[in-house]
Motif scaffolding. Structure first.
Motif, PDB file in Angstrom:
ATOM      1  N   MET A 156      71.688  50.206  91.372  1.00 27.96           N
ATOM      2  CA  MET A 156      71.986  50.535  92.771  1.00 27.96           C
ATOM      3  C   MET A 156      72.738  51.858  92.879  1.00 27.96           C
ATOM      4  N   ARG A 157      73.668  52.058  91.934  1.00 32.01           N
ATOM      5  CA  ARG A 157      74.495  53.276  91.988  1.00 32.01           C
ATOM      6  C   ARG A 157      73.693  54.502  91.595  1.00 32.01           C
ATOM      7  N   MET A 158      72.986  54.440  90.451  1.00 31.68           N
ATOM      8  CA  MET A 158      72.339  55.619  89.882  1.00 31.68           C
ATOM      9  C   MET A 158      70.947  55.886  90.454  1.00 31.68           C
ATOM     10  N   TYR A 159      70.181  54.835  90.709  1.00 36.09           N
ATOM     11  CA  TYR A 159      68.797  55.066  91.148  1.00 36.09           C
ATOM     12  C   TYR A 159      68.655  55.008  92.666  1.00 36.09           C
ATOM     13  N   GLN A 160      69.477  54.152  93.304  1.00 36.92           N
ATOM     14  CA  GLN A 160      69.366  54.051  94.769  1.00 36.92           C
ATOM     15  C   GLN A 160      70.473  54.836  95.468  1.00 36.92           C
ATOM     16  N   ASP A 161      71.353  55.422  94.674  1.00 37.96           N
ATOM     17  CA  ASP A 161      72.393  56.307  95.203  1.00 37.96           C
ATOM     18  C   ASP A 161      73.265  55.620  96.262  1.00 37.96           C
ATOM     19  N   MET A 162      73.569  54.348  96.006  1.00 35.02           N
ATOM     20  CA  MET A 162      74.393  53.604  96.968  1.00 35.02           C
ATOM     21  C   MET A 162      75.875  53.780  96.623  1.00 35.02           C
ATOM     22  N   SER A 163      76.722  53.683  97.641  1.00 37.41           N
ATOM     23  CA  SER A 163      78.169  53.740  97.378  1.00 37.41           C
ATOM     24  C   SER A 163      78.634  52.365  96.889  1.00 37.41           C
ATOM     25  N   PHE A 164      79.832  52.332  96.295  1.00 42.43           N
ATOM     26  CA  PHE A 164      80.338  51.042  95.801  1.00 42.43           C
ATOM     27  C   PHE A 164      80.579  50.071  96.951  1.00 42.43           C
ATOM     28  N   GLU A 166      78.677  49.851  99.648  1.00 46.12           N
ATOM     29  CA  GLU A 166      77.356  49.281  99.952  1.00 46.12           C
ATOM     30  C   GLU A 166      76.936  48.274  98.890  1.00 46.12           C
ATOM     31  N   ILE A 167      77.257  48.599  97.612  1.00 48.59           N
ATOM     32  CA  ILE A 167      76.896  47.699  96.511  1.00 48.59           C
ATOM     33  C   ILE A 167      77.628  46.352  96.694  1.00 48.59           C
ATOM     34  N   SER A 168      78.920  46.481  97.036  1.00 50.38           N
ATOM     35  CA  SER A 168      79.691  45.240  97.181  1.00 50.38           C
ATOM     36  C   SER A 168      79.144  44.399  98.331  1.00 50.38           C
ATOM     37  N   GLU A 169      78.704  45.070  99.412  1.00 49.95           N
ATOM     38  CA  GLU A 169      78.149  44.323 100.544  1.00 49.95           C
ATOM     39  C   GLU A 169      76.817  43.673 100.177  1.00 49.95           C
ATOM     40  N   ASN A 170      76.010  44.403  99.384  1.00 52.33           N
ATOM     41  CA  ASN A 170      74.688  43.877  99.020  1.00 52.33           C
ATOM     42  C   ASN A 170      74.738  42.763  97.986  1.00 52.33           C
ATOM     43  N   THR A 171      75.711  42.858  97.088  1.00 48.62           N
ATOM     44  CA  THR A 171      75.762  41.845  96.018  1.00 48.62           C
ATOM     45  C   THR A 171      76.749  40.718  96.341  1.00 48.62           C
ATOM     46  N   THR A 177      85.176  44.494  91.750  1.00 49.16           N
ATOM     47  CA  THR A 177      84.263  43.811  90.819  1.00 49.16           C
ATOM     48  C   THR A 177      83.052  44.696  90.522  1.00 49.16           C
ATOM     49  N   ALA A 178      82.539  45.314  91.597  1.00 49.73           N
ATOM     50  CA  ALA A 178      81.387  46.212  91.411  1.00 49.73           C
ATOM     51  C   ALA A 178      81.754  47.363  90.480  1.00 49.73           C
ATOM     52  N   LEU A 179      82.964  47.939  90.696  1.00 47.39           N
ATOM     53  CA  LEU A 179      83.436  49.027  89.823  1.00 47.39           C
ATOM     54  C   LEU A 179      83.551  48.550  88.374  1.00 47.39           C
TER      55      LEU A 179
END
Lengths: 202, 47
Positions: A156-164, A166-171, A177-179
């Protein structure tokens, strides 16, 4: 009694300003002296820019034609700087020449330094593109070896260029934890690379 | 016989305009007459 010619009596060469004045008042030989005095420097200056004998001759000639016309029209403003003025005319004519021919002077490659190695269009060549592609493929295969949660965060971070955030909201996990998953994912990737002696350096 | 180690002068001395160019300029200068008439200058060549 004939008046004494001061030029004959005076052994000291006339200055450029005096010669220019003499020329303006009609003494053609003053121009000969001016040309003889400065021809080498002016010619060398032009040649050092254009590297072509014929072009140098043309520009040298055009420079003095401009000089002659300006002096004869009485438009020359004498400030004791004849040579710099002539050089500036030559410089402008050189610029005109390059503009007309739409090219810049050639650089000669002397030995180890090549100016063209510094000039590129910014895109990689075919070989580097191929290497980049191979590295991406290998990295993707390594990612598949990671635990599911770490792999998801890295993708999500490297290929979809999402912020942490956004990652936390999606997962559905906290940002911390995402970090942490990202950090452990990268550590595990490095370990795998070291373990298998894989080179991913371009 | 002793060797001569003197060098030919460098080509910087040859960086001179051709004689034809200089003589053209001198002839051009002699032939060119500029006559200011009013606000304009008229160039004439006397051959």
């Amino acid at each position: 009694m004939l008046p004494l010619n001061s030029n004959v009596m005076n052994t000291k060469p006339l200055s450029d300003a005096q010669l220019v004045n003499n020329y303006i008042t009609g003494q053609e030989s003053a121009l000969t002296q001016l040309i003889n005095r400065h021809q080498q420097r002016l010619y060398g200056f032009i040649f050092s820019k254009v590297y072509d004998r014929d072009v140098t001759e043309d520009i040298f000639q055009d420079t003095f034609i401009k000089v002659i016309k300006t002096l004869k029209k009485g438009k020359y403003n004498e400030q004791g700087k004849f040579l710099p003025w002539v050089m500036r005319i030559a410089h402008n004519l050189i610029i005109d020449f390059f503009r007309k021919n739409n090219r810049m002077p050639k650089f000669k490659n002397k030995g180890d330094f090549d100016i063209f190695s510094l000039i590129s269009d910014g895109s990689s060549n075919a070989e580097y593109k191929l290497i980049d592609q191979q590295i991406s493929d290998h990295l993707y295969l390594l990612l598949e070896e990671l635990p599911e949660d770490q792999r998801t965060v890295i993708k999500m971070r490297m290929y979809q260029d999402m912020s942490f955030k956004e990652i936390s909201e999606n997962t559905g996990v906290s940002i911390n934890t995402a970090l942490g998953r990202m950090r452990y994912g990268l550590i595990n990737l490095r370990k795998m690379i070291e373990k298998h002696n894989i080179s991913l350096i371009n | 016989m002793a060797k001569l180690y003197t060098q030919e002068p460098s080509n910087s001395e040859q960086l001179k305009p051709r004689e034809e160019t200089v003589s053209f300029l001198l002839n051009y200068s002699k032939a060119l007459k500029i006559m200011p008439i009013g606000t304009k200058n008229f160039e004439t060549f006397i051959n």
